[in-house]
Design a protein around this motif. Structure first.
Motif, PDB file in Angstrom:
ATOM      1  N   LEU A  94       0.883  -1.161   0.000  1.00 13.36           N
ATOM      2  CA  LEU A  94       0.000   0.000   0.000  1.00 13.36           C
ATOM      3  C   LEU A  94       0.922   1.212   0.000  1.00 13.36           C
ATOM      4  O   LEU A  94       1.704   1.407   0.924  1.00 13.36           O
ATOM      5  CB  LEU A  94      -0.886  -0.010   1.244  1.00 13.36           C
ATOM      6  N   VAL A  95       0.853   1.974  -1.075  1.00 17.61           N
ATOM      7  CA  VAL A  95       1.792   3.071  -1.293  1.00 17.61           C
ATOM      8  C   VAL A  95       1.079   4.404  -1.109  1.00 17.61           C
ATOM      9  O   VAL A  95      -0.013   4.609  -1.631  1.00 17.61           O
ATOM     10  CB  VAL A  95       2.396   2.997  -2.717  1.00 17.61           C
ATOM     11  N   GLU A  96       1.708   5.283  -0.357  1.00 14.33           N
ATOM     12  CA  GLU A  96       1.243   6.665  -0.281  1.00 14.33           C
ATOM     13  C   GLU A  96       2.308   7.494  -0.989  1.00 14.33           C
ATOM     14  O   GLU A  96       3.500   7.398  -0.668  1.00 14.33           O
ATOM     15  CB  GLU A  96       1.084   7.122   1.168  1.00 14.33           C
ATOM     16  N   ALA A  97       1.872   8.255  -1.980  1.00 14.47           N
ATOM     17  CA  ALA A  97       2.827   9.004  -2.785  1.00 14.47           C
ATOM     18  C   ALA A  97       2.216  10.336  -3.216  1.00 14.47           C
ATOM     19  O   ALA A  97       1.004  10.462  -3.340  1.00 14.47           O
ATOM     20  CB  ALA A  97       3.229   8.202  -4.020  1.00 14.47           C
ATOM     21  N   ARG A  98       3.096  11.292  -3.442  1.00 19.66           N
ATOM     22  CA  ARG A  98       2.685  12.561  -4.026  1.00 19.66           C
ATOM     23  C   ARG A  98       2.905  12.417  -5.529  1.00 19.66           C
ATOM     24  O   ARG A  98       4.025  12.297  -5.995  1.00 19.66           O
ATOM     25  CB  ARG A  98       3.512  13.718  -3.460  1.00 19.66           C
ATOM     26  N   VAL A  99       1.778  12.344  -6.280  1.00 21.43           N
ATOM     27  CA  VAL A  99       1.819  12.140  -7.722  1.00 21.43           C
ATOM     28  C   VAL A  99       1.328  13.419  -8.380  1.00 21.43           C
ATOM     29  O   VAL A  99       0.191  13.828  -8.169  1.00 21.43           O
ATOM     30  CB  VAL A  99       0.937  10.939  -8.147  1.00 21.43           C
ATOM     31  N   ALA A 100       2.204  14.082  -9.117  1.00 22.63           N
ATOM     32  CA  ALA A 100       1.887  15.350  -9.786  1.00 22.63           C
ATOM     33  C   ALA A 100       1.323  16.356  -8.778  1.00 22.63           C
ATOM     34  O   ALA A 100       0.390  17.093  -9.077  1.00 22.63           O
ATOM     35  CB  ALA A 100       0.913  15.121 -10.939  1.00 22.63           C
ATOM     36  N   GLY A 101       1.869  16.329  -7.558  1.00 25.54           N
ATOM     37  CA  GLY A 101       1.474  17.297  -6.541  1.00 25.54           C
ATOM     38  C   GLY A 101       0.334  16.862  -5.636  1.00 25.54           C
ATOM     39  O   GLY A 101       0.094  17.472  -4.601  1.00 25.54           O
TER      40      GLY A 101
END
Length: 163
Positions: A94-101
């Motif tokens: 389970l990934v938490e990421a900032r994608v394109a802001g």
């Protein structure tokens, strides 16, 4: 790495068992129930205007397609334990990421791992999935989206998906 790895899906043992039970039901009692409904509707007469017959035939087509999908998935599945809780992005995390802001939380892997869970899933073979594998919290990268745009990604966290 084998050359046919593109068709391999990673599944937990729990996911594999759940999908195998669904396949066993669909190809056994489920198939028998649909055939019985078709026979019942067929006995009611004119098939051109028999809504029950057409609905049962459509359900049969969907069930057979799902049986083929599950058979292929389970034959090629790599079954294993949930990934280690080491913060490294890999299938089953389970990934938490900032994608394109924007901050997004999603499962990396197969939709089948999530089951009925209401969570976004990205394949590890997708442009995003392939670009973030092996990264850890604080790592950043960019990937090229299908529309040709370069999109920035920063990993915030990665934890094993527990469903």
């Amino acid at each position: 790495m084998s050359t046919n790895s593109a068709s391999v899906a990673w599944l937990t043992q729990e996911s594999y068992d759940r999908l195998k039970a669904e396949l066993d039901h669909l190809s056994g009692p489920g198939r028998t129930e649909i055939v019985a409904r078709i026979e019942q509707a067929r006995s009611e007469g004119d098939l051109k205007e028999n809504g029950g017959y057409h609905a049962a035939k459509e359900e049969q087509g969907k069930a057979e397609a799902r049986i083929r999908q599950l058979t292929q998935l389970l034959e090629s599945a790599q079954v294993g334990e949930s990934p280690a809780d080491d913060g490294v992005v890999e299938p089953g995390m389970l990934v938490e990421a900032r994608v394109a802001g924007d901050v997004e939380t999603f499962l990396l892997g197969s939709r089948e791992i999530a089951g009925d869970g209401n969570i976004d899933v990205y394949s590890e073979k997708s442009a995003l999935g392939a670009s973030i594998q092996g990264l850890k919290a604080g790592d950043s990268t960019t990937y090229t989206a299908p529309n040709g745009k370069n999109i920035s990604v920063e990993i915030i966290s990665a934890k094993p998906y527990t469903g």
